[in-house]
Design an enzyme around this catalytic site. Structure first.
Site, PDB file in Angstrom:
ATOM      1  N   GLY A  30      -7.910   9.371   9.167  1.00 21.05           N
ATOM      2  CA  GLY A  30      -7.982   9.741  10.756  1.00 21.05           C
ATOM      3  C   GLY A  30      -9.535  11.051  10.909  1.00 21.05           C
ATOM      4  O   GLY A  30      -9.795  11.090  11.954  1.00 21.05           O
ATOM      5  N   LYS A  73       0.928  -1.374   0.233  1.00 21.54           N
ATOM      6  CA  LYS A  73       0.161   0.086   0.311  1.00 21.54           C
ATOM      7  C   LYS A  73       0.313   1.335   0.189  1.00 21.54           C
ATOM      8  O   LYS A  73       1.252   1.502   0.720  1.00 21.54           O
ATOM      9  CB  LYS A  73      -1.189  -0.372   0.989  1.00 21.54           C
TER      10      LYS A  73
END
EC number: 2.8.1.10
Length: 257
Positions: A154, A93
């Site tokens: 987040g 990733k």
């Protein structure tokens, strides 16, 4: 069944391993999610921690190591090589951050790192924005998968630009796409799946919930519901109301027998 990279998996929920209140809660939450793909940060979680690795070994999953914390293509490539050696996987990733305020990916460094990693035999999962041109360039560079954000990492704000994401999905219909970052509620995951995205990846929404294990179960069910809704096909939206039970003639109880 979802075919991604060179693997076939059943779960369309990918989860992370950071920010949990304790290692045991992390393990319990990941198991409750039934996720088959789990991402781990090579730089931020410290790969030398024997205890951490012993805990992760309890999970029967596919590892998707990431390059979180990298700010240049060179740094990301070095981290990816380290991850391949440790995890014995060519999956990565790819994260190359360009802005510290909202952790937005650097499109130029991301593309440069992608080209180099593809040359080295990696299956690159690029964490990117919902910019269509960037996504097209990443595909041209050899990516088989895209991971556009829903919102900055987040934040828990959900899909902040549904139009851009819908455009991306419509223009690149055959490319596996995983919504990565910014999801905060199970309903956000359902929305992404209803739009036709192939999977979602999240960490903070589960790890920092009051009850991570129950939240993991909620996300699992939300992803399943969204996928079923997408496959079922939604009713068309209308500008005017339309009765679900049309009135045709005399009510049946007033009709003569």
């Amino acid at each position: 069944m979802l075919k991604i990279g060179n693997k076939e998996i059943n779960s369309r929920l990918f989860v992370g391993t950071a920010l949990y209140p304790s290692p045991q809660i992390m393990l319990d939450a990941i198991k409750a999610s039934e996720a088959e793909v789990v991402t781990v940060s090579v730089r931020r979680q410290g790969l030398g921690g024997e205890n951490f690795w012993n805990q992760l070994k309890q999970l029967d999953c596919l590892w998707l190591p990431n390059t979180a914390g990298c700010h240049s293509a060179k740094e990301a490539v070095t981290t990816a090589e380290m991850a391949r050696e440790i995890f014995q996987t060519n999956w990565i990733k790819l994260e190359v951050i360009g802005d510290e305020y909202n952790l937005q990916p650097d499109p130029f460094q991301l593309l440069e790192a992608t080209k180099e990693l593809v040359k080295r035999g990696f299956e690159v999962f690029p964490y990117c924005t919902d910019d269509l041109v960037l996504c097209q360039r990443l595909l041209d560079a050899g990516c088989n998968i895209l991971m556009p954000w829903g919102a900055p990492i987040g934040t828990g704000r959900g899909l902040t630009d549904p139009y851009a994401l819908q455009t991306l999905r419509k223009r690149l219909p055959d490319v596996p796409m995983v919504i990565d970052a910014g999801l905060g509620l199970p309903s956000h995951a359902t929305q992404a799946m209803e739009m036709g995205f192939d999977a979602v990846l999240l960490n903070t929404a589960i790890a920092q919930a009051d009850n991570p294990v129950v939240m993991a179960e909620a996300f699992k069910e939300a992803v399943t519901a969204g996928r079923k809704a997408y496959k079922a096909g939604a009713m068309p939206q209308r500008d005017l109301a339309q009765p679900s039970t049309p009135v045709l003639g005399t009510p049946f109880w007033q009709q003569e027998s």
